[in-house]
Design a protein around this motif. Structure first.
Motif, short mmCIF file in Angstrom:
data_model
loop_
_atom_site.label_atom_id
_atom_site.label_comp_id
_atom_site.label_asym_id
_atom_site.label_seq_id
_atom_site.Cartn_x
_atom_site.Cartn_y
_atom_site.Cartn_z
N LEU A 231 -7.15 -8.57 -3.61
CA LEU A 231 -8.33 -8.78 -3.46
C LEU A 231 -8.46 -8.69 -1.64
CD1 LEU A 231 -9.65 -11.53 -5.63
CD2 LEU A 231 -10.80 -9.25 -5.27
N ILE A 232 -9.50 -7.87 -1.34
CA ILE A 232 -9.90 -7.88 0.10
C ILE A 232 -11.48 -8.37 0.41
CG2 ILE A 232 -10.37 -6.12 2.08
CD1 ILE A 232 -8.23 -4.11 0.51
N ALA A 233 -12.37 -7.91 -0.35
CA ALA A 233 -13.71 -8.63 -0.17
C ALA A 233 -14.22 -8.22 -1.49
CB ALA A 233 -14.52 -7.49 0.77
N TRP A 234 -14.72 -9.30 -2.19
CA TRP A 234 -15.16 -9.36 -3.63
C TRP A 234 -16.18 -8.27 -3.72
CZ3 TRP A 234 -13.43 -11.26 -8.10
CH2 TRP A 234 -14.31 -11.04 -9.46
N PRO A 235 -16.13 -7.33 -4.59
CA PRO A 235 -15.11 -7.36 -5.75
C PRO A 235 -14.13 -6.33 -5.70
CG PRO A 235 -17.10 -6.03 -6.54
CD PRO A 235 -17.21 -6.38 -4.93
N TYR A 236 -14.02 -5.79 -4.52
CA TYR A 236 -12.89 -4.75 -4.23
C TYR A 236 -11.39 -5.31 -3.96
CZ TYR A 236 -17.25 -2.05 -3.93
OH TYR A 236 -18.62 -1.34 -4.03
N ASN A 237 -10.68 -4.90 -5.00
CA ASN A 237 -9.24 -4.82 -4.69
C ASN A 237 -8.54 -3.64 -3.78
OD1 ASN A 237 -9.27 -7.07 -6.45
ND2 ASN A 237 -8.67 -5.47 -8.11
N LYS A 238 -7.40 -3.62 -3.37
CA LYS A 238 -6.97 -2.62 -2.47
C LYS A 238 -7.05 -1.20 -3.11
CE LYS A 238 -2.52 -1.33 -0.04
NZ LYS A 238 -1.30 -1.90 0.34
N LEU A 239 -6.99 -1.27 -4.76
CA LEU A 239 -7.01 0.20 -5.30
C LEU A 239 -8.23 0.56 -5.54
CD1 LEU A 239 -4.00 0.08 -7.99
CD2 LEU A 239 -4.40 1.43 -6.00
N MET A 240 -9.34 -0.16 -4.93
CA MET A 240 -10.70 0.08 -5.06
C MET A 240 -11.37 0.34 -3.50
SD MET A 240 -11.70 -2.90 -7.59
CE MET A 240 -13.45 -2.37 -8.00
N VAL A 241 -10.62 0.70 -2.59
CA VAL A 241 -11.06 1.18 -1.36
C VAL A 241 -10.14 2.12 -0.70
CG1 VAL A 241 -11.47 -1.43 -0.98
CG2 VAL A 241 -9.49 -0.48 -0.15
N ALA A 242 -10.92 2.89 0.42
CA ALA A 242 -10.29 3.95 1.02
C ALA A 242 -8.79 3.54 1.50
CB ALA A 242 -11.20 4.43 2.10
N ASN A 243 -8.06 4.46 1.35
CA ASN A 243 -6.71 4.43 2.00
C ASN A 243 -6.47 5.40 3.23
OD1 ASN A 243 -3.90 4.42 2.62
ND2 ASN A 243 -3.52 5.84 0.57
N PRO A 244 -6.52 4.85 4.81
CA PRO A 244 -6.67 5.75 5.65
C PRO A 244 -5.15 5.91 6.10
CG PRO A 244 -7.08 3.33 6.36
CD PRO A 244 -6.94 3.31 4.91
N SER A 245 -4.07 5.29 5.82
CA SER A 245 -2.75 5.39 6.04
C SER A 245 -2.27 6.90 5.52
CB SER A 245 -2.17 4.24 5.85
OG SER A 245 -2.41 2.91 6.50
N VAL A 246 -2.72 7.73 6.05
CA VAL A 246 -2.07 9.19 5.61
C VAL A 246 -2.22 10.07 6.95
CG1 VAL A 246 -3.33 8.93 3.46
CG2 VAL A 246 -4.58 10.15 5.25
N ASN A 247 -1.54 11.27 6.72
CA ASN A 247 -1.46 12.27 7.73
C ASN A 247 -1.64 13.47 7.12
OD1 ASN A 247 0.08 10.48 9.46
ND2 ASN A 247 2.13 11.05 8.31
N MET A 248 -2.76 14.10 7.63
CA MET A 248 -3.45 15.42 6.66
C MET A 248 -4.45 16.06 7.79
SD MET A 248 -4.83 13.42 3.27
CE MET A 248 -3.75 13.24 1.82
N PHE A 350 -6.95 7.31 -3.59
CA PHE A 350 -5.91 8.18 -4.08
C PHE A 350 -5.39 9.39 -3.67
CE2 PHE A 350 -8.03 5.63 -7.48
CZ PHE A 350 -7.41 4.57 -7.74
N PHE A 351 -6.42 10.29 -3.42
CA PHE A 351 -6.05 11.54 -2.55
C PHE A 351 -5.77 10.99 -1.17
CE2 PHE A 351 -7.18 14.51 0.65
CZ PHE A 351 -6.57 15.78 0.38
N GLY A 352 -6.58 9.97 -0.87
CA GLY A 352 -6.10 9.56 0.70
C GLY A 352 -7.62 9.70 1.37
N ALA A 353 -7.55 8.91 2.37
CA ALA A 353 -8.79 8.79 3.18
C ALA A 353 -8.48 9.19 4.73
CB ALA A 353 -9.19 7.49 2.91
N PRO A 354 -8.25 10.53 4.95
CA PRO A 354 -8.09 10.62 6.32
C PRO A 354 -9.41 10.31 7.25
CG PRO A 354 -8.16 12.78 5.15
CD PRO A 354 -8.17 11.61 4.26
#
Length: 503
Positions: A231-248, A350-354
């Motif tokens: 959980l990061i901030a209710w009601p959002y878990n890690k798999l419900m937020v943007a994933n910026p750790s990508v190289n694209m 899932f695709f990733g968040a550049p």
């Protein structure tokens, strides 16, 4: 083909797309953003099957945050050996790729340029790993003298910053809670909708060769907190937020229909921008009238439905997906059911968040879909805290008349805005919950709750719920009954922050 009265040299078409995903074996082998930008553009040129980069007269570079350069747009132009009349590096904003594509199309329609390029890149995965490992990257030296882009806390009230609700992951929950309560959902029903929707994004990402995460996730897997899905901030878990750790890196090339035909680009490779719309909110989210809908979002999406022909349905859509509340609101405005497939690309989780350039990749995916047989597509991008909105309709056939130059629907958005309550940093007495969230530490424990309140005289404030107030936190986290609308008591804590306790 649709008959058009517009001269072919004033009809914009997307002719080339290019993407690169960098997964280096060693940290120092990672490509820097400028490398990713250049490679994406060269891939877009190869995709077009025509030598176009040398003729680029309009170059837009999406803002990136993983590395800092002074005038990166000019550095990129030098690498490409071009001197475009329009050479622009944009501000922070997830809607900006769609805005840049639309503006490039309008330049071609005005006759200001013949070839335009839009590109963006991030190398956050490599940059973060290098920083943690203490490794110096062999990249263009970091430009410490270049101004840092404005974001987050720069636009927000001091109380919001003090309470930790000044970052996207802690602000979007306010829209999530308020909108689901407005729709009559229990928190459990709202969570189930988020899980189902996000699972569909993961399905698309699993089939996209350019995705960072290539696995379908079931709805329950997405919504259930675990050590790996905290959980990061209710009601959002890690798999419900943007994933910026990508190289694209991603890029698109546009030109006129006349030049595309002269270059011998096959007709079935061409994608036509039909038009779009834009509008925005004030950057300070606390000066908005409410949090269960976005007037700019509504105005933009209604405008593109009109461009598409009213009741005509899109064959493919991309609804911006930094957090579930955004596509949940958007699909209702568009009149789409809960079974909607909201993405052609895979989503920012899932695709990733550049970061700002996700929609560059979504536009590339949309072009592939239309080349593959779909006829009509919608690209909807969003930036800030439900702040900036831009949508674009793309098609396999051109519009019968010239591309519209006036595309702002700000007036329509503003006409629907209701009275905005005065914000106060100090309050006492009764307070009614307008929205809320709970912030969590990395260990999974609640750090504190934050409620957005209306006072008895209808002013707005923010208040803290200490982690020690188990009864009030339990009321906020009740899955069967929303706390929105609940009354409680506001008091001022010793540190000058309002606190709220459920009645």
């Amino acid at each position: 083909m649709t008959k058009t009265t517009t001269p072919e040299d004033r009809i914009p078409v997307i002719v080339g797309i290019g993407e690169i995903v960098d997964r280096p074996r060693e940290i120092t082998e990672g490509l820097e953003p400028l490398d990713l930008l250049e490679q994406a553009l060269r891939r877009a040129e190869r995709d077009a099957g025509a030598k176009l980069l040398g003729d680029v007269q309009s170059l837009d570079v999406v803002n990136f945050l993983s590395w800092r350069y002074r005038n990166p747009e000019k550095l990129l132009a030098q690498r490409l050996g071009i001197s475009p009349a329009h050479c622009y590096y944009g501000p922070v904003g997830g809607e900006s790729p769609i805005r840049f594509i639309h503006e490039a199309a309008k330049r071609i329609a005005r006759g200001e340029c013949t070839v335009a390029a839009v590109c963006g890149a991030e190398a956050q995965s490599t940059a973060t790993k290098a920083e943690r490992a203490g490794v110096e990257l062999p990249w263009t030296p970091f430009a410490h003298d270049a101004p840092e882009p404005k974001r987050g806390a720069a636009f927000q009230k001091p109380l919001a910053v003090k309470l930790g609700v000044f970052r996207p992951v802690t602000v979007y929950p306010f829209y999530e809670a308020a909108s689901s309560a407005h729709w009559g959902q229990t928190p459990r029903e709202a969570m189930a909708e988020s899980g189902t929707l996000w699972s569909r994004y993961s399905e698309a990402a699993a089939q996209n060769p350019n995705s960072w995460l290539k696995r379908r996730h079931a709805p329950d897997e997405i919504t259930t907190p675990t050590a790996d899905n905290r959980l990061i901030a209710w009601p959002y878990n890690k798999l419900m937020v943007a994933n910026p750790s990508v190289n694209m890196g991603g890029a698109l090339l546009l030109t006129s229909l006349a030049k595309a035909r002269a270059a011998g680009i096959p007709e079935d490779r061409l994608v036509y921008p039909l038009g779009g719309a834009s509008a925005e909110e004030p950057p300070d989210y606390l000066v908005r009238d409410q949090f269960y809908e976005s007037h700019p979002q509504n105005a933009v999406l209604k405008a593109v439905m009109d461009i598409a022909g009213g009741g005509k349905k899109f064959d493919a859509i991309e609804l911006y997906s930094c957090f579930p509340c955004v596509p949940k609101m958007a699909r209702r405005t568009l009149g789409l059911g809960a079974d909607v497939q909201p993405t052609v690309n895979g989503g920012l989780t899932f695709f990733g968040a550049p970061l700002n350039t996700y929609m560059t990749h979504a536009a590339c995916a949309m072009v592939r879909r239309l080349r593959g047989g779909d006829k009509l597509g919608l690209l909807y991008g969003q930036g800030g805290f439900v702040t900036k909105h831009h949508a674009l309709v793309v098609s396999k056939t051109p519009r019968p008349d010239a591309l519209a130059q006036e595309t702002s629907v700000q007036g329509e958005a503003d006409r629907n805005k209701r009275a905005v309550p005065e914000f106060v940093a100090e309050a006492s007495g009764k307070g009614k919950v307008e929205s809320f969230t709970v912030l969590y530490g990395r260990g999974g424990d609640a750090e504190h709750g934050v409620v957005m309140l209306r006072t008895v005289d209808d002013r707005r404030t923010l208040a803290r719920i200490p982690a020690s107030d188990h009864a009030t936190l339990a009321r906020l986290l009740d899955m069967n009954r929303t706390p929105v609308g609940s009354l409680g008591e506001i008091t001022m804590a010793a540190d000058g922050v309002p606190e709220w306790r459920v009645a």
